[in-house]
Each structure stands twice: as C-alpha cells, then as structure tokens.
Design a protein around this motif. Structure first.
Motif, PDB file in Angstrom:
ATOM      1  N   SER A  27     -73.372  50.298  -3.276  1.00 59.36           N
ATOM      2  CA  SER A  27     -74.905  50.807  -3.477  1.00 59.36           C
ATOM      3  C   SER A  27     -75.856  49.772  -3.097  1.00 59.36           C
ATOM      4  CB  SER A  27     -75.306  51.520  -4.762  1.00 59.36           C
ATOM      5  OG  SER A  27     -76.523  51.944  -4.844  1.00 59.36           O
ATOM      6  N   LYS A  73     -73.582  54.429  -1.160  1.00 63.41           N
ATOM      7  CA  LYS A  73     -75.077  54.994  -1.412  1.00 63.41           C
ATOM      8  C   LYS A  73     -76.063  53.963  -0.559  1.00 63.41           C
ATOM      9  CE  LYS A  73     -78.105  56.455  -4.824  1.00 63.41           C
ATOM     10  NZ  LYS A  73     -78.220  56.808  -6.738  1.00 63.41           N
ATOM     11  N   PHE A 131     -74.223  58.997   0.394  1.00 61.04           N
ATOM     12  CA  PHE A 131     -75.762  59.411   0.220  1.00 61.04           C
ATOM     13  C   PHE A 131     -76.607  58.467   0.946  1.00 61.04           C
ATOM     14  CE2 PHE A 131     -79.632  58.753  -1.787  1.00 61.04           C
ATOM     15  CZ  PHE A 131     -80.131  60.207  -2.313  1.00 61.04           C
ATOM     16  N   THR A 132     -77.350  59.187   1.644  1.00 63.01           N
ATOM     17  CA  THR A 132     -78.155  58.285   2.717  1.00 63.01           C
ATOM     18  C   THR A 132     -79.570  58.891   2.648  1.00 63.01           C
ATOM     19  OG1 THR A 132     -78.604  57.593   4.983  1.00 63.01           O
ATOM     20  CG2 THR A 132     -77.304  59.613   4.633  1.00 63.01           C
ATOM     21  N   THR A 149     -74.613  63.808   1.085  1.00 62.06           N
ATOM     22  CA  THR A 149     -75.950  63.981   0.872  1.00 62.06           C
ATOM     23  C   THR A 149     -76.810  63.334   1.753  1.00 62.06           C
ATOM     24  OG1 THR A 149     -75.309  64.016  -1.550  1.00 62.06           O
ATOM     25  CG2 THR A 149     -77.718  63.993  -1.152  1.00 62.06           C
ATOM     26  N   HIS A 150     -77.721  64.168   2.448  1.00 62.21           N
ATOM     27  CA  HIS A 150     -78.740  63.632   3.498  1.00 62.21           C
ATOM     28  C   HIS A 150     -80.187  63.814   3.133  1.00 62.21           C
ATOM     29  CE1 HIS A 150     -80.663  63.491   7.384  1.00 62.21           C
ATOM     30  NE2 HIS A 150     -79.728  62.678   7.843  1.00 62.21           N
ATOM     31  N   ASN A 151     -81.035  62.872   2.735  1.00 62.16           N
ATOM     32  CA  ASN A 151     -82.256  62.958   2.534  1.00 62.16           C
ATOM     33  C   ASN A 151     -83.103  62.381   3.513  1.00 62.16           C
ATOM     34  OD1 ASN A 151     -81.723  64.364  -0.112  1.00 62.16           O
ATOM     35  ND2 ASN A 151     -81.895  62.483  -1.250  1.00 62.16           N
TER      36      ASN A 151
END
Length: 232
Positions: free
Chosen positions: A5, A28, A53-54, A77-79
C-alpha cells in the motif's frame, strides 16, 4: 512480500520498490503525485497482481497497461481523482505534445483493453466524474466482462441505452450497484434482469430536474431488487 500500500512515493525513492513488484498480489496505489509514466511502470512490473486499488492519473492508457501486463487480476477498484477531464487532458497533452483539440476523452477504449486482457476479473468497481465512461464503455463491459460477478459503477454512462447494452452481456454477474448513473428507475427494473444470473441490484440516482430547480435540495432515488422475490 505479497501486499503493498503506497500513500505517497517521492520519485527519488521510486526505484526502491521496483525489485519487489513482481511478487505483489495486492496493490493499493494512492500515490497520485506520481506522474503517468511512473504509475504505468508500476502496473508493468506487477504480472502476478490479483487485487488492485488505484486512484489513477493514467486514464485510458493506464487501463490498457493493466490489461496488457496484469493478466491475473481478479479485482479492480478504479477511482478517478481528476476533475472532469482535467487530468486526462493534461496527460494527453504531455504525451502527444498538443495543447488543444482535445474535447472528450472517456475511458471506453481503456476499459475494453483491460477487460480483454484481464479475463479472470471477477469484481470491478469504477468511480468517475460524469461521462467518464460512455454508453460505448458500458457495452464493452457487457461484451467482455464474461467472468464478472460483482460490478459497481459510479457516474457512468450517458443514457438508458448504455444500461440496455450492459444487460445483454455479463452472463455470470450476481451483484450490481449503480450510483449517480443517468438511468431511469423503470429501465433499471426492466432491463437488468436480462442478466439471468443477477441476484442483487442497488440503484441510487439523483433527480437532476429537482436539483436544477433548487440546487440546495438534491432528491435521490433508491431502488433495491433481489431475486427471486423481486421486492422493491
């Protein structure tokens, strides 16, 4: 080391983690200060990655790199952390050396490349600003998301047509969450059950007409559907 992370990573320390990335199963990546080249290089060095998660600044290119190098990915998970197209426009200006002529850069092609490359992907969570992914992108998810079991979309699509296209695919999808997407409740209730495997749907939308009349009062609609009861 199997999990990593990163909250921030100065360029001067970037090389320290590179030798370990091929062992990483879970990453992460919150280091939004990294430029697009560094983030893409991260993805290139993680062939065994299964969970990602990026908060991505790479846009379309980043998703294409993920699809090319992270073949074992099962959860993404793409934000999007950029303002509407600001980050993407800046990225493409650096890459192509153009200062104008860029008006619309959705992530449709990147999502297609990522899904085609990561054919083991079972869980996909994409959160963007409005129209970050168009109806074409939704069609790609339906067409290439053959192994998706859980799908969460926030501010995705441009019209009900995108949802219809999505519902024609994703044969193994069991859980669907839609937030802030421009779909009407009736269309959600009608078309999502074209996906015969679907067991749970959560739909949350903003009433744009009401919010236009009074920007301080945003009306929200919630819809939950489950099988076999089909209770609202």
């Amino acid at each position: 080391m199997r999990s990593l992370s990163i909250g921030d990573l100065p360029v001067t320390r970037y090389s320290i983690v590179l030798p370990f990335l091929n062992q990483i199963r879970k990453l992460k990546l919150l280091a939004v200060t990294l430029n697009h080249k560094c983030q893409c290089l991260f993805f290139e060095k993680c062939p065994n990655l299964e969970v990602l998660f990026t908060q991505d600044v790479c846009g379309d290119r980043g998703l294409q790199v993920i699809g090319q190098f992270c073949k074992k990915l099962r959860k993404l998970t793409h934000n999007g952390v950029f303002d509407p197209w600001w980050g993407l426009i800046g990225m493409w200006q650096r890459m192509l050396g153009k200062e104008d002529g860029i008006t619309d850069l959705p992530l449709d092609n990147g999502v297609r490349a990522m899904l085609m490359g990561c054919n083991k992907l079972e869980r996909l969570d994409i959160s963007l600003r409005h129209e970050g992914l168009t109806d074409v992108g939704l069609e790609y998810i339906g067409k290439y998301g053959a192994n998706l079991r859980s799908l969460s979309l926030t501010h995705i699509g441009k019209s009900n047509a995108g949802l219809v296209k999505l519902s024609e695919g994703c044969p193994r999808l069991r859980k669907l969450k839609l937030r802030g997407c421009p779909f009407c409740e009736q269309v959600v209730a009608r078309y999502v059950f074209n996906i015969l495997s679907l067991r749970y749907v959560w739909f949350e939308s903003s009433d744009r007409e009401s919010s236009d009349r009074d920007s301080s009062d945003c009306v929200r609609t919630y819809l939950a559907l489950t099988r076999p009861e089909f209770q609202l």
